[in-house]
Design an enzyme around this catalytic site. Structure first.
Site, PDB file in Angstrom:
ATOM      1  N   SER A 148      48.389 -35.320 -59.678  1.00  0.00           N
ATOM      2  CA  SER A 148      49.555 -36.158 -60.007  1.00  0.00           C
ATOM      3  C   SER A 148      49.782 -36.107 -61.521  1.00  0.00           C
ATOM      4  O   SER A 148      48.890 -35.709 -62.276  1.00  0.00           O
ATOM      5  CB  SER A 148      49.263 -37.599 -59.578  1.00  0.00           C
ATOM      6  OG  SER A 148      50.191 -38.494 -60.141  1.00  0.00           O
ATOM      7  N   TYR A 161      45.172 -45.691 -58.146  1.00  0.00           N
ATOM      8  CA  TYR A 161      45.826 -44.388 -57.991  1.00  0.00           C
ATOM      9  C   TYR A 161      45.566 -43.520 -59.232  1.00  0.00           C
ATOM     10  O   TYR A 161      45.176 -42.354 -59.121  1.00  0.00           O
ATOM     11  CB  TYR A 161      47.323 -44.581 -57.776  1.00  0.00           C
ATOM     12  CG  TYR A 161      48.078 -43.311 -57.422  1.00  0.00           C
ATOM     13  CD1 TYR A 161      48.043 -42.799 -56.136  1.00  0.00           C
ATOM     14  CD2 TYR A 161      48.827 -42.639 -58.382  1.00  0.00           C
ATOM     15  CE1 TYR A 161      48.730 -41.634 -55.800  1.00  0.00           C
ATOM     16  CE2 TYR A 161      49.516 -41.474 -58.063  1.00  0.00           C
ATOM     17  CZ  TYR A 161      49.475 -40.980 -56.768  1.00  0.00           C
ATOM     18  OH  TYR A 161      50.166 -39.818 -56.456  1.00  0.00           O
TER      19      TYR A 161
HETATM   20  P1  NAP Z   1      53.712 -39.469 -48.399  1.00  0.00           P
HETATM   21  O1  NAP Z   1      55.001 -39.077 -47.795  1.00  0.00           O
HETATM   22  O2  NAP Z   1      53.331 -40.894 -48.443  1.00  0.00           O
HETATM   23  O3  NAP Z   1      52.565 -38.599 -47.730  1.00  0.00           O
HETATM   24  C1  NAP Z   1      51.211 -38.917 -47.809  1.00  0.00           C
HETATM   25  C2  NAP Z   1      50.489 -38.155 -46.717  1.00  0.00           C
HETATM   26  O4  NAP Z   1      49.105 -38.535 -46.717  1.00  0.00           O
HETATM   27  C3  NAP Z   1      51.052 -38.510 -45.339  1.00  0.00           C
HETATM   28  O5  NAP Z   1      51.009 -37.379 -44.518  1.00  0.00           O
HETATM   29  C4  NAP Z   1      50.073 -39.557 -44.880  1.00  0.00           C
HETATM   30  O6  NAP Z   1      50.021 -39.728 -43.490  1.00  0.00           O
HETATM   31  C5  NAP Z   1      48.791 -38.941 -45.405  1.00  0.00           C
HETATM   32  N1  NAP Z   1      47.717 -39.929 -45.370  1.00  0.00           N
HETATM   33  C6  NAP Z   1      47.636 -41.069 -46.065  1.00  0.00           C
HETATM   34  N2  NAP Z   1      46.538 -41.758 -45.699  1.00  0.00           N
HETATM   35  C7  NAP Z   1      45.925 -41.018 -44.754  1.00  0.00           C
HETATM   36  C8  NAP Z   1      44.753 -41.195 -43.969  1.00  0.00           C
HETATM   37  N3  NAP Z   1      43.985 -42.291 -44.081  1.00  0.00           N
HETATM   38  N4  NAP Z   1      44.403 -40.231 -43.094  1.00  0.00           N
HETATM   39  C9  NAP Z   1      45.175 -39.129 -42.941  1.00  0.00           C
HETATM   40  N5  NAP Z   1      46.295 -38.915 -43.654  1.00  0.00           N
HETATM   41  C10 NAP Z   1      46.663 -39.855 -44.530  1.00  0.00           C
HETATM   42  O7  NAP Z   1      53.711 -39.038 -49.900  1.00  0.00           O
HETATM   43  P2  NAP Z   1      53.759 -37.607 -50.593  1.00  0.00           P
HETATM   44  O8  NAP Z   1      54.523 -37.807 -51.826  1.00  0.00           O
HETATM   45  O9  NAP Z   1      54.166 -36.521 -49.674  1.00  0.00           O
HETATM   46  O10 NAP Z   1      52.222 -37.474 -50.990  1.00  0.00           O
HETATM   47  C11 NAP Z   1      51.456 -36.313 -50.800  1.00  0.00           C
HETATM   48  C12 NAP Z   1      50.463 -36.186 -51.935  1.00  0.00           C
HETATM   49  O11 NAP Z   1      51.184 -35.937 -53.146  1.00  0.00           O
HETATM   50  C13 NAP Z   1      49.646 -37.454 -52.183  1.00  0.00           C
HETATM   51  O12 NAP Z   1      48.320 -37.101 -52.496  1.00  0.00           O
HETATM   52  C14 NAP Z   1      50.348 -38.068 -53.377  1.00  0.00           C
HETATM   53  O13 NAP Z   1      49.492 -38.883 -54.136  1.00  0.00           O
HETATM   54  C15 NAP Z   1      50.752 -36.835 -54.134  1.00  0.00           C
HETATM   55  N6  NAP Z   1      51.813 -37.015 -55.135  1.00  0.00           N
HETATM   56  C16 NAP Z   1      53.084 -37.362 -54.759  1.00  0.00           C
HETATM   57  C17 NAP Z   1      54.058 -37.487 -55.741  1.00  0.00           C
HETATM   58  C18 NAP Z   1      55.491 -37.818 -55.425  1.00  0.00           C
HETATM   59  O14 NAP Z   1      56.287 -37.967 -56.339  1.00  0.00           O
HETATM   60  N7  NAP Z   1      55.900 -37.937 -54.178  1.00  0.00           N
HETATM   61  C19 NAP Z   1      53.736 -37.287 -57.072  1.00  0.00           C
HETATM   62  C20 NAP Z   1      52.436 -36.955 -57.415  1.00  0.00           C
HETATM   63  C21 NAP Z   1      51.488 -36.808 -56.427  1.00  0.00           C
HETATM   64  P3  NAP Z   1      50.924 -40.887 -42.789  1.00  0.00           P
HETATM   65  O15 NAP Z   1      52.332 -40.418 -42.843  1.00  0.00           O
HETATM   66  O16 NAP Z   1      50.361 -40.955 -41.421  1.00  0.00           O
HETATM   67  O17 NAP Z   1      50.708 -42.138 -43.598  1.00  0.00           O
END
Ligand code: NAP
Length: 256
Positions: A148, A161
């Site tokens: 991140s 986080y």
């Molecule tokens: P998201 O839509 O909230 O996706 C998060 C993913 O992690 C979902 O598939 C979620 O599953 C899964 N997850 C969470 N807890 C879990 C658990 N206990 N067991 C299995 N799966 C679990 O957000 P995203 O933005 O795509 O995030 C993906 C990654 O990118 C994360 O690590 C996040 O920190 C990172 N990130 C995102 C951003 C951004 O701007 N979006 C920026 C920097 C980093 P469910 O749908 O079932 O909850």
């Protein structure tokens, strides 16, 4: 596609592949030729449908990564799936992650533990378990951690986080140092501000939304599909000599 980027015949585990960045990464890896093992706690039907046009194998492993309980089973099922396709576990994308928001002064132990358990603890032990299979046959592999901007910056109201993602950057470097000589590349991608569930609260707050948008040189929130290329690159032979890097894909945010 230049040969060095071709993932044909390889198998990639992607955690949290049902939505957001994990889904976009799974689709991009499949388009580059990889079979996908999608790991998560929600239905993978949407991702399965998006991967289908690539014609690549798609397997699901249902698992909740908030504890270490499913780790051994994930690796067992993923290995069996890869083997059935005449492949092996070549690529691991540690994408599953959560965020909890509250002022540091009020932050609870429950919100600390929940985030650390998914973002850091399960990520490390899944990586350890998958790396054992990559080391066992001596062919190595690629590990890509989804870090991140909070691997570089402090942020506000997200103490666990920021700690987890800063920790993940350190872990990426440590694992790279231990495994680079054993043909495993460990790297990370640091997404900027992307349109996913993770950032819903920020985008819904007009003030925060405008402040973030005005600071992104590219002028728009990242679209999940804008992340796929970096994952394909780091998963490919083209990145064979890249170890321990945390690659920002952030529309220029950190350059500002
Ligand atoms: P998201 O839509 O909230 O996706 C998060 C993913 O992690 C979902 O598939 C979620 O599953 C899964 N997850 C969470 N807890 C879990 C658990 N206990 N067991 C299995 N799966 C679990 O957000 P995203 O933005 O795509 O995030 C993906 C990654 O990118 C994360 O690590 C996040 O920190 C990172 N990130 C995102 C951003 C951004 O701007 N979006 C920026 C920097 C980093 P469910 O749908 O079932 O909850």
């Amino acid at each position: 596609m230049p040969a060095g980027f071709d993932l044909t015949g390889r198998t990639a585990i992607v955690t949290g592949a049902n939505t957001g960045l994990g889904q976009a990464i799974a689709v991009a890896l499949a388009q580059a030729g990889a079979g996908i093992v999608a790991v998560g706690r929600s239905s993978m039907d949407e991702t399965r449908a998006l991967v289908a046009p690539s014609g690549r194998p798609f397997h699901e492993v249902a698992a909740d990564l908030s504890t270490l309980e499913p780790i051994a089973r994930i690796v067992r099922e993923a290995e069996a799936a890869a083997k059935a396709d005449g492949s092996r576990l070549d690529i691991l994308v540690n994408n599953a992650g959560i965020i909890r928001r509250a002022d540091a002064i009020d932050f609870t132990e429950a919100d600390w533990d929940a985030v650390m358990d998914v973002n850091l603890k399960s990520t490390f032990f899944l990586t350890q378990a998958v790396a054992r299979t990559m080391l066992a046959d001596g062919k190595g592999g690629k590990v890509i951690n989804i870090a991140s901007l909070l691997s570089f910056q402090g942020g506000i109201r997200i103490p666990s986080y920021t700690a987890s993602k800063s920790g993940l950057a350190g872990l990426t470097r440590l694992l790279a140092c231990e495994w680079a000589g054993k043909l495993i590349n460990v790297n990370a991608i640091a997404p900027g501000y992307f349109v996913t569930n993770n950032t819903e609260a920020l985008r819904a707050d007009p003030e925060r939304n405008a402040a973030i948008l005005s600071r992104i040189p590219a002028g728009h929130w990242g679209k999940p599909e804008e992340l796929g290329g970096a994952a394909v690159f780091l998963a490919s032979d083209a990145a064979a000599y890249i170890h321990g890097v945390v690659l920002p894909v952030d529309g220029g945010w950190l350059a500002r």
